[in-house]
Design a protein around this motif. Structure first.
Motif, PDB file in Angstrom:
ATOM      1  N   ARG A 172       5.965   4.842 -12.513  1.00 37.00           N
ATOM      2  CA  ARG A 172       5.471   4.764 -11.136  1.00 37.00           C
ATOM      3  C   ARG A 172       6.624   4.576 -10.153  1.00 37.00           C
ATOM      4  O   ARG A 172       6.585   5.123  -9.040  1.00 37.00           O
ATOM      5  CB  ARG A 172       4.447   3.637 -11.007  1.00 37.00           C
ATOM      6  CG  ARG A 172       3.196   3.880 -11.843  1.00 37.00           C
ATOM      7  CD  ARG A 172       2.087   2.918 -11.512  1.00 37.00           C
ATOM      8  NE  ARG A 172       0.907   3.196 -12.347  1.00 37.00           N
ATOM      9  CZ  ARG A 172      -0.316   2.786 -12.068  1.00 37.00           C
ATOM     10  NH1 ARG A 172      -0.546   2.061 -10.977  1.00 37.00           N
ATOM     11  NH2 ARG A 172      -1.322   3.082 -12.870  1.00 37.00           N
ATOM     12  N   ALA A 198       7.757  -1.642  -2.484  1.00 36.37           N
ATOM     13  CA  ALA A 198       6.504  -1.432  -3.217  1.00 36.37           C
ATOM     14  C   ALA A 198       6.581  -2.145  -4.557  1.00 36.37           C
ATOM     15  O   ALA A 198       7.669  -2.491  -5.033  1.00 36.37           O
ATOM     16  CB  ALA A 198       6.256   0.064  -3.433  1.00 36.37           C
ATOM     17  N   THR A 250       5.433  -4.087 -13.334  1.00 30.73           N
ATOM     18  CA  THR A 250       6.035  -2.885 -12.773  1.00 30.73           C
ATOM     19  C   THR A 250       6.159  -1.821 -13.847  1.00 30.73           C
ATOM     20  O   THR A 250       6.518  -2.111 -14.992  1.00 30.73           O
ATOM     21  CB  THR A 250       7.424  -3.206 -12.191  1.00 30.73           C
ATOM     22  OG1 THR A 250       7.284  -4.194 -11.175  1.00 30.73           O
ATOM     23  CG2 THR A 250       8.076  -1.971 -11.610  1.00 30.73           C
ATOM     24  N   LEU A 282       7.607   7.275  -7.120  1.00 24.85           N
ATOM     25  CA  LEU A 282       7.832   6.887  -5.729  1.00 24.85           C
ATOM     26  C   LEU A 282       9.255   7.233  -5.295  1.00 24.85           C
ATOM     27  O   LEU A 282       9.478   7.687  -4.163  1.00 24.85           O
ATOM     28  CB  LEU A 282       7.569   5.400  -5.556  1.00 24.85           C
ATOM     29  CG  LEU A 282       7.668   4.851  -4.135  1.00 24.85           C
ATOM     30  CD1 LEU A 282       6.745   5.598  -3.178  1.00 24.85           C
ATOM     31  CD2 LEU A 282       7.370   3.354  -4.093  1.00 24.85           C
ATOM     32  N   CYS A 334       4.735  -0.872  -7.430  1.00 29.40           N
ATOM     33  CA  CYS A 334       4.665   0.167  -8.472  1.00 29.40           C
ATOM     34  C   CYS A 334       4.142  -0.415  -9.792  1.00 29.40           C
ATOM     35  O   CYS A 334       4.659  -0.140 -10.874  1.00 29.40           O
ATOM     36  CB  CYS A 334       6.016   0.815  -8.691  1.00 29.40           C
ATOM     37  SG  CYS A 334       6.745   1.584  -7.241  1.00 29.40           S
ATOM     38  N   GLY A 386       0.783  -1.232   0.000  1.00 32.94           N
ATOM     39  CA  GLY A 386       0.000   0.000   0.000  1.00 32.94           C
ATOM     40  C   GLY A 386       0.812   1.279   0.000  1.00 32.94           C
ATOM     41  O   GLY A 386       0.287   2.351   0.331  1.00 32.94           O
ATOM     42  N   ILE A 387       2.090   1.197  -0.362  1.00 32.72           N
ATOM     43  CA  ILE A 387       2.936   2.394  -0.349  1.00 32.72           C
ATOM     44  C   ILE A 387       2.905   3.056  -1.719  1.00 32.72           C
ATOM     45  O   ILE A 387       3.129   2.416  -2.747  1.00 32.72           O
ATOM     46  CB  ILE A 387       4.379   2.034   0.049  1.00 32.72           C
ATOM     47  CG1 ILE A 387       4.401   1.462   1.465  1.00 32.72           C
ATOM     48  CG2 ILE A 387       5.290   3.248  -0.054  1.00 32.72           C
ATOM     49  CD1 ILE A 387       5.769   1.011   1.932  1.00 32.72           C
ATOM     50  N   SER A 388       2.642   4.351  -1.721  1.00 34.53           N
ATOM     51  CA  SER A 388       2.510   5.143  -2.943  1.00 34.53           C
ATOM     52  C   SER A 388       3.249   6.465  -2.757  1.00 34.53           C
ATOM     53  O   SER A 388       3.680   6.795  -1.645  1.00 34.53           O
ATOM     54  CB  SER A 388       1.030   5.411  -3.231  1.00 34.53           C
ATOM     55  OG  SER A 388       0.493   6.286  -2.240  1.00 34.53           O
ATOM     56  N   PRO A 389       3.391   7.251  -3.822  1.00 38.45           N
ATOM     57  CA  PRO A 389       4.014   8.573  -3.658  1.00 38.45           C
ATOM     58  C   PRO A 389       3.284   9.440  -2.633  1.00 38.45           C
ATOM     59  O   PRO A 389       3.916  10.269  -1.971  1.00 38.45           O
ATOM     60  CB  PRO A 389       3.930   9.172  -5.067  1.00 38.45           C
ATOM     61  CG  PRO A 389       3.953   7.986  -5.975  1.00 38.45           C
ATOM     62  CD  PRO A 389       3.164   6.939  -5.253  1.00 38.45           C
ATOM     63  N   GLU A 390       1.985   9.228  -2.485  1.00 37.54           N
ATOM     64  CA  GLU A 390       1.208  10.040  -1.546  1.00 37.54           C
ATOM     65  C   GLU A 390       1.386   9.581  -0.097  1.00 37.54           C
ATOM     66  O   GLU A 390       1.300  10.391   0.824  1.00 37.54           O
ATOM     67  CB  GLU A 390      -0.275   9.995  -1.915  1.00 37.54           C
ATOM     68  CG  GLU A 390      -0.633  10.639  -3.252  1.00 37.54           C
ATOM     69  CD  GLU A 390      -0.213   9.819  -4.459  1.00 37.54           C
ATOM     70  OE1 GLU A 390       0.079  10.428  -5.513  1.00 37.54           O
ATOM     71  OE2 GLU A 390      -0.144   8.560  -4.348  1.00 37.54           O
ATOM     72  N   THR A 391       1.640   8.314   0.105  1.00 37.50           N
ATOM     73  CA  THR A 391       1.703   7.780   1.473  1.00 37.50           C
ATOM     74  C   THR A 391       3.116   7.607   2.001  1.00 37.50           C
ATOM     75  O   THR A 391       3.309   7.461   3.210  1.00 37.50           O
ATOM     76  CB  THR A 391       0.990   6.418   1.560  1.00 37.50           C
ATOM     77  OG1 THR A 391       1.644   5.467   0.689  1.00 37.50           O
ATOM     78  CG2 THR A 391      -0.477   6.542   1.155  1.00 37.50           C
ATOM     79  N   VAL A 392       4.121   7.620   1.121  1.00 37.83           N
ATOM     80  CA  VAL A 392       5.468   7.267   1.570  1.00 37.83           C
ATOM     81  C   VAL A 392       6.063   8.312   2.505  1.00 37.83           C
ATOM     82  O   VAL A 392       6.760   7.966   3.474  1.00 37.83           O
ATOM     83  CB  VAL A 392       6.400   7.007   0.360  1.00 37.83           C
ATOM     84  CG1 VAL A 392       6.741   8.285  -0.392  1.00 37.83           C
ATOM     85  CG2 VAL A 392       7.664   6.281   0.815  1.00 37.83           C
TER      86      VAL A 392
END
Length: 241
Positions: A229, A201, A225, A233, A203, A181-187
């Motif tokens: 993406r 991740a 992949t 990240l 990706c 569940g790791i994304s650019p928004e959550t990392v």
């Protein structure tokens, strides 16, 4: 600024190459990501080692489902670990539990012995244990380099508090590697909450299949992949303070 490492779970040779192109520091090579990942083929491992100039770790898991394995499955995993060593892989990703949801120390030690000279990550079987405190100590006692975890939650962002607790308890004795569940928004929020040095991740993006009609009942599209993406990240991870 702290330099954090990005590991990408790549479910094929092409995914591994996309991960490298996007700026991953390390690839965790596997197959069947939709089922939690299984061991990739000999050819996939051999060519990934030939083509990649970044660290290559290989998931050692004989099947989907639970993490309680038969003696024959443990023996198959030992053979796969030995193969990875012969091919020059940098590390392997292992794990296994007893029926009471504790770390299977005897069988995991067998794999650790086979992995001599490689780094070893304990995979998300850790998220299925009955007691995280004792399990972490057992993983450290095995000599693992790191443990992959979502904090026991569906995703690492939701399990951030447990991951932070693991980091504190590990006290530098091994690396806590958050994944899922790791994304650019959550990392950014995740690394600030936990203080982790590395993240994991996939990706991945859905690729449209080609070449006519697929087998009856099967979708021709597949997950792979995506370098863009990975790059997004990578940039978000590097920007995290």
């Amino acid at each position: 600024m702290m330099v954090r490492l990005l590991e990408v779970a790549a479910n094929s040779l092409e995914s591994a190459l996309q991960a490298r192109q996007g700026g991953a520091d390390r690839v965790e090579l596997c197959e069947n990501l939709g089922e939690g990942g299984t061991t990739p083929s000999f050819g996939t491992i051999a060519l990934a080692r030939e083509y990649l100039d970044i660290a290559l770790h290989v998931l050692i898991r004989p099947r989907a489902g639970d993490f309680v394995y038969t003696p024959r499955e443990w023996e198959a995993m030992r053979c796969d670990v030995e193969l990875c060593a012969k091919l020059g892989c940098d590390g392997v990703v292992i794990g296994g539990l007893t029926a009471s949801a504790e770390i299977d120390m005897d069988d995991c030690r067998m794999l650790m012995d086979a992995a001599a000279g490689m780094q070893v990550t304990f995979h998300r079987a850790y998220d299925c244990v009955s007691d995280r405190t004792s399990a972490l100590e057992h993983i450290i006692a095995l000599g693992c380099s790191r443990v992959l975890t979502s904090g026991g939650a569906d995703g690492a962002p939701q399990g951030a508090a447990a991951i932070a607790h693991d980091v504190t308890r590990a006290a530098g004795r091994l690396i806590i590697l958050p994944g899922a569940g790791i994304s650019p928004e959550t990392v950014g929020p995740l690394v600030r909450t936990t203080g982790v040095q590395e993240v994991h991740a996939s990706c991945k993006a859905l690729v449209q299949g080609q070449g006519g009609i697929g087998p009856a009942g099967l979708d021709r599209d597949f997950w792979q992949t995506d370098a863009s993406r990975v790059q997004a990240l990578r940039l978000a991870l590097d920007a995290a303070i």
